[in-house]
Scaffold this motif. Structure first.
Motif, PDB file in Angstrom:
ATOM      1  N   UNK A  64      57.765 -10.816  12.218  1.00 62.18           N
ATOM      2  CA  UNK A  64      57.920 -11.164  13.626  1.00 62.18           C
ATOM      3  C   UNK A  64      58.367  -9.983  14.471  1.00 62.18           C
ATOM      4  N   UNK A  65      58.878  -8.934  13.828  1.00 63.90           N
ATOM      5  CA  UNK A  65      59.039  -7.681  14.556  1.00 63.90           C
ATOM      6  C   UNK A  65      57.667  -7.138  14.927  1.00 63.90           C
ATOM      7  N   UNK A  66      56.725  -7.196  13.984  1.00 56.11           N
ATOM      8  CA  UNK A  66      55.345  -6.788  14.268  1.00 56.11           C
ATOM      9  C   UNK A  66      54.759  -7.646  15.387  1.00 56.11           C
ATOM     10  N   UNK A  67      54.925  -8.963  15.274  1.00 52.61           N
ATOM     11  CA  UNK A  67      54.385  -9.872  16.291  1.00 52.61           C
ATOM     12  C   UNK A  67      54.951  -9.536  17.661  1.00 52.61           C
ATOM     13  N   UNK A  68      56.270  -9.385  17.741  1.00 53.07           N
ATOM     14  CA  UNK A  68      56.891  -9.168  19.039  1.00 53.07           C
ATOM     15  C   UNK A  68      56.497  -7.825  19.635  1.00 53.07           C
ATOM     16  N   UNK A  69      56.349  -6.801  18.797  1.00 55.69           N
ATOM     17  CA  UNK A  69      55.915  -5.500  19.321  1.00 55.69           C
ATOM     18  C   UNK A  69      54.513  -5.603  19.911  1.00 55.69           C
ATOM     19  N   UNK A  70      53.651  -6.339  19.255  1.00 55.24           N
ATOM     20  CA  UNK A  70      52.289  -6.541  19.757  1.00 55.24           C
ATOM     21  C   UNK A  70      52.315  -7.327  21.072  1.00 55.24           C
ATOM     22  N   UNK A  71      53.093  -8.399  21.117  1.00 53.55           N
ATOM     23  CA  UNK A  71      53.175  -9.228  22.311  1.00 53.55           C
ATOM     24  C   UNK A  71      53.657  -8.433  23.517  1.00 53.55           C
ATOM     25  N   UNK A  72      54.698  -7.623  23.302  1.00 52.85           N
ATOM     26  CA  UNK A  72      55.277  -6.869  24.407  1.00 52.85           C
ATOM     27  C   UNK A  72      54.356  -5.725  24.834  1.00 52.85           C
ATOM     28  N   UNK A  73      53.756  -5.042  23.854  1.00 51.45           N
ATOM     29  CA  UNK A  73      52.885  -3.914  24.192  1.00 51.45           C
ATOM     30  C   UNK A  73      51.725  -4.339  25.074  1.00 51.45           C
ATOM     31  N   UNK A  74      51.161  -5.528  24.817  1.00 53.29           N
ATOM     32  CA  UNK A  74      50.001  -6.001  25.585  1.00 53.29           C
ATOM     33  C   UNK A  74      50.364  -7.102  26.574  1.00 53.29           C
ATOM     34  N   UNK A  75      51.664  -7.403  26.701  1.00 49.85           N
ATOM     35  CA  UNK A  75      52.146  -8.440  27.611  1.00 49.85           C
ATOM     36  C   UNK A  75      51.377  -9.746  27.431  1.00 49.85           C
ATOM     37  N   UNK A  76      51.230 -10.162  26.201  1.00 49.86           N
ATOM     38  CA  UNK A  76      50.540 -11.421  25.903  1.00 49.86           C
ATOM     39  C   UNK A  76      51.342 -12.570  26.503  1.00 49.86           C
ATOM     40  N   UNK A  77      50.664 -13.424  27.237  1.00 49.65           N
ATOM     41  CA  UNK A  77      51.328 -14.545  27.886  1.00 49.65           C
ATOM     42  C   UNK A  77      52.033 -14.202  29.176  1.00 49.65           C
ATOM     43  N   UNK A  78      52.001 -12.925  29.569  1.00 49.35           N
ATOM     44  CA  UNK A  78      52.602 -12.461  30.830  1.00 49.35           C
ATOM     45  C   UNK A  78      54.082 -12.837  30.937  1.00 49.35           C
ATOM     46  N   UNK A  79      54.854 -12.606  29.873  1.00 52.54           N
ATOM     47  CA  UNK A  79      56.283 -12.931  29.873  1.00 52.54           C
ATOM     48  C   UNK A  79      57.178 -11.692  29.922  1.00 52.54           C
ATOM     49  N   UNK A  80      56.613 -10.506  29.868  1.00 54.95           N
ATOM     50  CA  UNK A  80      57.443  -9.303  29.891  1.00 54.95           C
ATOM     51  C   UNK A  80      58.348  -9.283  31.120  1.00 54.95           C
ATOM     52  N   UNK A  81      59.588  -8.873  30.905  1.00 54.26           N
ATOM     53  CA  UNK A  81      60.515  -8.724  32.021  1.00 54.26           C
ATOM     54  C   UNK A  81      61.080 -10.023  32.537  1.00 54.26           C
ATOM     55  N   UNK A  82      60.850 -11.143  31.841  1.00 54.74           N
ATOM     56  CA  UNK A  82      61.385 -12.424  32.305  1.00 54.74           C
ATOM     57  C   UNK A  82      62.740 -12.667  31.634  1.00 54.74           C
ATOM     58  N   UNK A  83      62.776 -13.465  30.598  1.00 54.98           N
ATOM     59  CA  UNK A  83      64.034 -13.750  29.925  1.00 54.98           C
ATOM     60  C   UNK A  83      63.922 -15.031  29.130  1.00 54.98           C
ATOM     61  N   UNK A  84      65.003 -15.427  28.447  1.00 56.40           N
ATOM     62  CA  UNK A  84      64.930 -16.597  27.572  1.00 56.40           C
ATOM     63  C   UNK A  84      64.702 -17.911  28.304  1.00 56.40           C
ATOM     64  N   UNK A  85      64.952 -17.926  29.607  1.00 58.87           N
ATOM     65  CA  UNK A  85      64.744 -19.162  30.357  1.00 58.87           C
ATOM     66  C   UNK A  85      63.310 -19.333  30.834  1.00 58.87           C
ATOM     67  N   UNK A  86      62.429 -18.361  30.524  1.00 59.16           N
ATOM     68  CA  UNK A  86      61.055 -18.381  31.053  1.00 59.16           C
ATOM     69  C   UNK A  86      60.217 -19.503  30.460  1.00 59.16           C
ATOM     70  N   UNK A  87      60.521 -19.940  29.233  1.00 61.04           N
ATOM     71  CA  UNK A  87      59.706 -20.976  28.588  1.00 61.04           C
ATOM     72  C   UNK A  87      58.360 -20.429  28.184  1.00 61.04           C
ATOM     73  N   UNK A  88      57.409 -21.341  27.941  1.00 65.38           N
ATOM     74  CA  UNK A  88      56.066 -20.900  27.541  1.00 65.38           C
ATOM     75  C   UNK A  88      55.026 -21.866  28.068  1.00 65.38           C
TER      76      UNK A  88
END
Length: 224
Positions: A200-224
């Motif tokens: 999940x370190x791999x998963x999260x690095x991929x998610x953040x690098x490509x901003x999958x789901x457009x959640x970068x820079x939000x926070x834990x309250x952003x939901x999904x």
């Protein structure tokens, strides 16, 4: 929005780190808060996702999509799947590996989801948090416990490091996150929890690098 094009790609990294690896930075890629225009490969107006439903180019690709859909069922394909399917072989291997980590280990749900959520916080992967925090709660982690897991730093403020660590440990125990509640004991469990954190370190690095789901820079309250 799934399938909508973006005007530019985003990566959370450092320009020097990328260039020191000998990688070519595409045109209009943002790294941190800096736009780096010198490029040999452009990604402007590229879609981060394949169409939904996907349009496989071959029978092999169609079989890959089917395997991913089967693992996700009854849920639809996720934004992560639609990003990975730009490379069907990578998506296929990812699906197999993460499927094993998520569903075929001996770890209890609580321990696994605590580990995944903590990785998400450490890497700022709020898309990952949005998917796994509800699973942690469903597995029995209290709201107080989720508050501890969701902190930037686990040590409480004030005092010497040793004292801060002890107070942080006691606070975690009060929130139901002590060693007794989610200790891993066997050699198999040690391997599995380590593999879960690594995966999940791999998963999260991929998610953040490509901003999958457009959640970068939000926070834990952003939901999904």
């Amino acid at each position: 929005m799934i399938g909508a094009p973006r005007s530019r790609c985003t990566m959370r990294s450092d320009i020097r780190d990328v260039e020191s690896c000998g990688l070519i930075i595409p045109e209009d890629v943002i790294i941190g808060d800096v736009t780096h225009p010198a490029s040999k490969v452009g990604c402007s107006n590229a879609s981060p996702y394949v169409p939904n439903p996907p349009q496989p180019a071959s029978e092999d690709d169609a079989a890959i999509v089917a395997r991913i859909a089967a693992r996700r069922a009854p849920r639809p394909l996720q934004a992560l799947d639609l990003t990975l399917l730009h490379s069907p072989p990578v998506a296929d291997g990812w699906n197999s590996f993460l499927g094993a980590v998520r569903t075929k280990t001996s770890l209890d749900d609580r321990a696994r989801e605590i580990a995944i959520c903590r990785v998400a916080v450490c890497n700022g992967a709020w898309y990952e948090w949005g998917h796994h925090a509800p699973l942690a709660r469903a597995a029995g982690v209290s709201e107080e416990g989720m508050g501890v897991v969701g902190r930037d730093a686990l040590l409480v403020e004030g005092g010497e490091d040793g004292d801060r660590e002890e107070r942080g440990r006691k606070e975690a125990e009060r929130a139901g996150l002590g060693e007794r509640e989610w200790a891993v004991l066997s050699e198999r469990e040690v391997v599995e929890v380590t593999a879960t954190v690594a995966a999940y370190n791999c998963v999260s690095r991929f998610l953040v690098a490509l901003d999958v789901g457009e959640k970068n820079g939000t926070g834990p309250e952003a939901g999904h």
